[in-house]
Motif scaffolding. Structure first.
Motif, PDB file in Angstrom:
ATOM      1  N   TYR A 158     -45.132 -21.194 -23.559  1.00 29.05           N
ATOM      2  CA  TYR A 158     -44.916 -21.740 -22.211  1.00 29.05           C
ATOM      3  C   TYR A 158     -43.434 -21.745 -21.859  1.00 29.05           C
ATOM      4  N   ARG A 159     -42.574 -22.109 -22.787  1.00 31.58           N
ATOM      5  CA  ARG A 159     -41.135 -22.164 -22.494  1.00 31.58           C
ATOM      6  C   ARG A 159     -40.587 -20.793 -22.129  1.00 31.58           C
ATOM      7  N   GLU A 160     -41.194 -19.749 -22.660  1.00 34.80           N
ATOM      8  CA  GLU A 160     -40.744 -18.396 -22.332  1.00 34.80           C
ATOM      9  C   GLU A 160     -41.421 -17.841 -21.082  1.00 34.80           C
ATOM     10  N   ASN A 161     -42.715 -18.102 -20.930  1.00 33.04           N
ATOM     11  CA  ASN A 161     -43.508 -17.411 -19.914  1.00 33.04           C
ATOM     12  C   ASN A 161     -44.017 -18.291 -18.780  1.00 33.04           C
TER      13      ASN A 161
ATOM     14  N   GLN B 239     -45.100 -32.677 -16.446  1.00 33.45           N
ATOM     15  CA  GLN B 239     -43.870 -33.282 -16.961  1.00 33.45           C
ATOM     16  C   GLN B 239     -42.633 -32.419 -16.705  1.00 33.45           C
ATOM     17  N   LYS B 240     -42.831 -31.327 -15.978  1.00 30.44           N
ATOM     18  CA  LYS B 240     -41.728 -30.428 -15.609  1.00 30.44           C
ATOM     19  C   LYS B 240     -40.984 -29.907 -16.838  1.00 30.44           C
ATOM     20  N   VAL B 241     -41.746 -29.529 -17.859  1.00 33.74           N
ATOM     21  CA  VAL B 241     -41.131 -28.907 -19.029  1.00 33.74           C
ATOM     22  C   VAL B 241     -40.562 -27.554 -18.599  1.00 33.74           C
ATOM     23  N   ALA B 242     -39.310 -27.324 -18.884  1.00 30.64           N
ATOM     24  CA  ALA B 242     -38.611 -26.138 -18.380  1.00 30.64           C
ATOM     25  C   ALA B 242     -39.149 -24.861 -19.019  1.00 30.64           C
ATOM     26  N   TYR B 243     -39.160 -23.788 -18.228  1.00 31.44           N
ATOM     27  CA  TYR B 243     -39.527 -22.460 -18.732  1.00 31.44           C
ATOM     28  C   TYR B 243     -38.660 -21.412 -18.050  1.00 31.44           C
ATOM     29  N   ARG B 244     -38.580 -20.224 -18.690  1.00 34.77           N
ATOM     30  CA  ARG B 244     -37.619 -19.214 -18.244  1.00 34.77           C
ATOM     31  C   ARG B 244     -38.168 -18.275 -17.170  1.00 34.77           C
ATOM     32  N   ALA B 245     -39.415 -17.817 -17.322  1.00 29.22           N
ATOM     33  CA  ALA B 245     -39.950 -16.759 -16.447  1.00 29.22           C
ATOM     34  C   ALA B 245     -40.433 -17.353 -15.127  1.00 29.22           C
ATOM     35  N   LYS B 246     -39.493 -17.658 -14.242  1.00 29.27           N
ATOM     36  CA  LYS B 246     -39.838 -18.272 -12.959  1.00 29.27           C
ATOM     37  C   LYS B 246     -40.498 -17.256 -12.029  1.00 29.27           C
ATOM     38  N   HIS B 247     -41.329 -17.769 -11.140  1.00 30.71           N
ATOM     39  CA  HIS B 247     -41.874 -16.961 -10.052  1.00 30.71           C
ATOM     40  C   HIS B 247     -41.402 -17.573  -8.744  1.00 30.71           C
ATOM     41  N   VAL B 248     -40.699 -16.777  -7.946  1.00 24.51           N
ATOM     42  CA  VAL B 248     -40.206 -17.258  -6.657  1.00 24.51           C
ATOM     43  C   VAL B 248     -41.198 -16.824  -5.590  1.00 24.51           C
TER      44      VAL B 248
END
Length: 515
Positions: free
Chosen positions: A410-413, A442-451
Motif C-alpha cells: 500500500y505504501r508503494e502503490n 487513517q491517511k497512511v501515506a503512499y507514493r503512487a498518487k492518482h490526480v
C-alpha cells in the motif's frame, strides 16, 4: 462416533453453539450446563453481519420475535474518531474496494481529502439514518447490517430458543473435571451429578476450564501487537439523544472508547493499557468524556488465543478459545463462525472426526484469530490523532505480523487491489475492503498518487451527492424500529436465507466481514 455433546457454560457462546449443532445435526443429544449465579458480562454488544445471518439464516429464528424479545438496534458500520480526519466510516458495504465503471481508479484513490458519502451506508450514518424508504414509506431493509444488543437480553433470548428446540439445560456448577490420556471422561457437578459425553464444548469464558485449565493447552499471547488489558464500562438511560446507527470508536489518551447505541440506553467503555495509565486515572478520563455515565465496572482481560481450539474430545468456543478487545466487534462473530464451522465439520464426517479433519479445524480457527490480531494492529500502528506516550509506543512497537506485506504494498502503490490474491493470507476474513478502509481512513501515506481529472472529480462528487440526497430522506433508527414493530409489518419468508447463510465449512471464516 459423536452422539452426545455437553456444553459447559451458557452465555452467548454456549447457547449459540448448542443451537447451531442441534440445527445442523438434530440427532445429536445436546446438554448445556450453566449457572445463573455466574451471570454474564452484562454490557452492550456490537455485532457484525455474522449474527443476523446465523440467527435468522442458518438457525431460521424469526426476526420479529427476536426484535420483541431482545430489543436490538441496527448497526451499519463503525464511525472512527481516529487518525487525522475528523472521522471516517468502515461500513458493511464496499467503499474503497470498488470501482465505478466511469472512473479510472478504485474509490480509494479519490478519498485523500474527503472520504465522506463514499457509499450509501456511510451517507446514512452521517445523518443518523438507518434505512432508505420504500415507495410506501416502509424501511428498505437489506442484509448488510449488524446489531447493537444488550447482552443479558440476548442471552435470555438464545436460552429460550435452546429450550424450545429440546436442548437440555441444567443449572449447576462444575466441581471437578475427570480425564485420562484420551481426554475428558466426565464432568462432576456441584449437585453431585456426573455428566459424560462424546464431545465437550468449553464455553466457560475467560476461565477456559476445560481447554485451558484441565487439558493445559498452551496459550499464545497477542501482547506484542495489542497492548490493552483493561476496560472500564458504564452506561446511562437514553433521554433525547438520537440513536446512532453505528458503533463509535473514539481515540483516548491510552486506548480508545466505544459507544453502542441501544433503543433505551447508551453504553460506553474505555479500553486501555494499564502500562500507560492507572485505573483511577482512566476512570477520570472516561467520566470526563461521558458525564452522564452512572456506575462503572472494571474488566481486566488478556488478548490471545489457545494454540489449538479442538484438543482430544474438547472444543472451545468464544472467550474460552481466545479473546481480543472489541474494536472490530468480532466477539459474537467469532462465536458464530466457530459454531458453524464445528457443525459443518461434524456433518462432513458423519460425526466421526478424523485427526486430519480436527487439524484443519484448528488451522482455520488459528488463522482467523491471528488475522483479527493483525487487522487490529493496523488501527494502533497508524493512529496519529493523539500524541501521547501510549500512541507513540503503538506506532513504534506494535507488530503487524504477516500483514506487513500488504502495508508495504500500500505504501508503494496506494489503494490498489491488483495483488489481492498474494497479499491476503488464506481466506482473510476482512478482505481488501477492510484493510483499505483503515489505511485510507487513517491517511497512511503512499507514493503512487492518482490526480483525478476535472471530469473524474465531477463524476465522483456526483455519486457522493446522490448518496447524500438519498440519506436525507431516509428513516431514523427510531422510525425504522417503530415500523418493524407495528402490527402490519411482515418479514418476507426466507429474507435471511441467502446463499451466504449456507456456506460450506471451507468458506465459513469469510463471514465475519467488515465493521
Amino acid at each position: 462416533m459423536i452422539q452426545q455433546v455437553v456444553v459447559m457454560g451458557g452465555g452467548s457462546a454456549g447457547f449459540l453453539a448448542a443451537l447451531t449443532l442441534k440445527k445442523r445435526l438434530p440427532e445429536l443429544s445436546v446438554t448445556v450446563v450453566r449457572s445463573k449465579e455466574m451471570g454474564v458480562i452484562g454490557v452492550g454488544e456490537s455485532t457484525t453481519v455474522a449474527v443476523p445471518n446465523l440467527l435468522h439464516g442458518y438457525l431460521d429464528l424469526d426476526p420479529g420475535e427476536f426484535y420483541r424479545m431482545a430489543n436490538p438496534s441496527w448497526k451499519l458500520g463503525i464511525r472512527f474518531l481516529w487518525g487525522p480526519r475528523p472521522f471516517f466510516d468502515y461500513t458493511f458495504g464496499l467503499q474503497m474496494d470498488w470501482k465505478w465503471s466511469n472512473l479510472a481508479r478504485n474509490n480509494g484513490y479519490y478519498c485523500e481529502d474527503d472520504c465522506t458519502y463514499v457509499d450509501g451506508p456511510s451517507a446514512l450514518m452521517s445523518h443518523k439514518k438507518a434505512f432508505l424508504r420504500q415507495p410506501n414509506g416502509d424501511p428498505l431493509i437489506r442484509r448488510d447490517f449488524g446489531y447493537h444488543i444488550d447482552n443479558p437480553r440476548f442471552v435470555a433470548y438464545v436460552e429460550a430458543k435452546a429450550a424450545e428446540r429440546r436442548i437440555a439445560i441444567l443449572d449447576d456448577v462444575l466441581a471437578e473435571v475427570q480425564q485420562n490420556e484420551r481426554g475428558i471422561t466426565g464432568l462432576k457437578l456441584a449437585s453431585g451429578a456426573t455428566l459424560t459425553a462424546d464431545l465437550y464444548l468449553d464455553c466457560t469464558g475467560f476461565r477456559s476450564l476445560l481447554l485451558g485449565k484441565a487439558l493445559g493447552e498452551p496459550y499464545t499471547s497477542f501482547k506484542s501487537t495489542l497492548f490493552n488489558d483493561r476496560a472500564v464500562v458504564g452506561s446511562w438511560e437514553r433521554t433525547d439523544e438520537a440513536i446512532n446507527p453505528y458503533t463509535t470508536a473514539e481515540t483516548m489518551s491510552a486506548g480508545w472508547c466505544w459507544q453502542i447505541d441501544q433503543p433505551d440506553s447508551v453504553n460506553r467503555g474505555y479500553v486501555y493499557s494499564s502500562a500507560f495509565i492507572g485505573d483511577d486515572e482512566a476512570e477520570r478520563e472516561f467520566r470526563g468524556k461521558n458525564p452522564k455515565v452512572g456506575a462503572t465496572r472494571l474488566i481486566p482481560f488478556a488478548s490471545g488465543r489457545y494454540h489449538r481450539s479442538w484438543v482430544k474430545n474438547v472444543v472451545a468456543i468464544g472467550n474460552a478459545n481466545g479473546f481480543v478487545e472489541p474494536l472490530e466487534s468480532t466477539a459474537l462473530a467469532v462465536i458464530c463462525d466457530e459454531s458453524r464451522l464445528l457443525a459443518e465439520c461434524l456433518g462432513e464426517c458423519d460425526c466421526q472426526p478424523s485427526p486430519s479433519l480436527m487439524d484443519s479445524y484448528n488451522c482455520i480457527n488459528a488463522r482467523a484469530w491471528d488475522t483479527i490480531r493483525d487487522f487490529l494492529g493496523i488501527h494502533f500502528k497508524f493512529n496519529t490523532r493523539i500524541d501521547s506516550e501510549y500512541w507513540r509506543a503503538c506506532q513504534a512497537h506494535a507488530e503487524l505480523g504477516p500483514i506487513q506485506d500488504l502495508v508495504d504494498y500500500y505504501r508503494e502503490n496506494g489503494p490498489s487491489t491488483f495483488a489481492r490474491t498474494t497479499l491476503l493470507h488464506g481466506n482473510d476474513i476482512f478482505g481488501m475492503e477492510g484493510y483499505l478502509a483503515l489505511l485510507v481512513g487513517q491517511k497512511v501515506a503512499y507514493r503512487a498518487k492518482h490526480v483525478p481529472t476535472p471530469g473524474e472529480l465531477r463524476l465522483w462528487n456526483g455519486v457522493r451527492a446522490e448518496n447524500r440526497a438519498k440519506a436525507l430522506t431516509a428513516l431514523t433508527v427510531r422510525q425504522a424500529l417503530d415500523a418493524v414493530s407495528s402490527p402490519g409489518w411482515k418479514w418476507a419468508p426466507g429474507f435471511f436465507r441467502s446463499p451466504a447463510s449456507l456456506q460450506t465449512a471451507s468458506q465459513l471464516t469469510s463471514f465475519i466481514g467488515a465493521g
